[in-house]
Design an enzyme around this catalytic site. Structure first.
Site, mmCIF file in Angstrom:
data_model
loop_
_atom_site.group_PDB
_atom_site.id
_atom_site.type_symbol
_atom_site.label_atom_id
_atom_site.label_comp_id
_atom_site.label_asym_id
_atom_site.label_seq_id
_atom_site.Cartn_x
_atom_site.Cartn_y
_atom_site.Cartn_z
ATOM 1 N N CYS A 3 102.754 10.062 -59.850
ATOM 2 C CA CYS A 3 103.095 10.500 -58.505
ATOM 3 C C CYS A 3 104.294 11.438 -58.570
ATOM 4 C CB CYS A 3 103.420 9.286 -57.640
ATOM 5 S SG CYS A 3 103.980 9.689 -55.975
ATOM 6 N N CYS A 39 107.503 9.532 -56.789
ATOM 7 C CA CYS A 39 108.203 8.347 -57.305
ATOM 8 C C CYS A 39 107.965 8.052 -58.777
ATOM 9 C CB CYS A 39 107.844 7.122 -56.472
ATOM 10 S SG CYS A 39 106.138 6.560 -56.699
ATOM 11 N N CYS A 72 99.834 6.951 -52.785
ATOM 12 C CA CYS A 72 100.531 6.197 -53.816
ATOM 13 C C CYS A 72 100.926 4.857 -53.205
ATOM 14 C CB CYS A 72 101.768 6.965 -54.290
ATOM 15 S SG CYS A 72 102.809 6.013 -55.414
ATOM 16 N N CYS A 77 105.047 4.513 -53.002
ATOM 17 C CA CYS A 77 105.911 5.259 -52.069
ATOM 18 C C CYS A 77 105.170 5.837 -50.867
ATOM 19 C CB CYS A 77 106.644 6.370 -52.814
ATOM 20 S SG CYS A 77 105.594 7.763 -53.274
ATOM 21 N N CYS A 107 89.639 12.789 -54.931
ATOM 22 C CA CYS A 107 89.905 14.215 -54.753
ATOM 23 C C CYS A 107 91.392 14.355 -54.412
ATOM 24 C CB CYS A 107 89.020 14.749 -53.636
ATOM 25 S SG CYS A 107 89.082 16.524 -53.426
#
Length: 148
Positions: free
Chosen positions: A65, A68, A114, A117, A137
């Site tokens: 991510c 984070c 995510c 976060c 996607c």
């Protein structure tokens, strides 16, 4: 292996618990993200299709991510979908991703974020390759690649 029935269950009945949670104010996110990264990850934007070299990059590694650093996808689960966004068949861990119903733009879709976060990553569809049949996607701008 996560299947479409699992995605629907998570969307309707609750997501797996993340290993940890990261919470920041919009101002704190703006200090660490570019304006475009902020628009996509924090305001649920979408980058232009075919705007990133990550679409055609298939080298080994792990994708994390952008916000984070949570490990999200292994490059071995990446495939060429032809959509203009990086596509994956499975997350690295079942609890890395959270699933939300998205009824915007006159459609019903499943948004993926995510789970650590709540960064908007993209959407998931049941039209990927077997054996999972899933296509995550993902906006490339929401990912960073860690070389293996």
């Amino acid at each position: 292996m996560i299947k479409w029935a699992d995605i629907i269950r998570f969307t309707n009945k609750g997501n797996p618990l993340p290993d940890k949670k990261v919470e920041k104010t919009p101002e704190e996110w703006k200090q660490t993200l570019t304006p475009e990264e902020f628009q996509v990850t924090r305001l649920k934007g979408t980058e232009r299709s075919f705007s990133s070299e990550l679409c055609s990059l298939f080298d080994p590694g792990i994708y994390e991510c952008k916000c984070c650093g949570t490990l999200l996808f292994d490059a071995s689960e990446k495939f060429e979908s032809g959509t203009g966004w990086p596509s994956f068949t499975q997350p690295l861990k079942e609890n890395a991703i959270a699933y939300n119903a998205d009824k915007s733009h006159g459609m019903i879709r499943v948004e993926v974020v995510c789970n650590t976060c709540d960064a908007h990553l993209g959407h998931i569809f049941p039209d990927g390759p077997e054996p999972s049949g899933l296509r995550y996607c993902i906006n490339a701008i929401s990912l960073s690649k860690i070389k293996e």
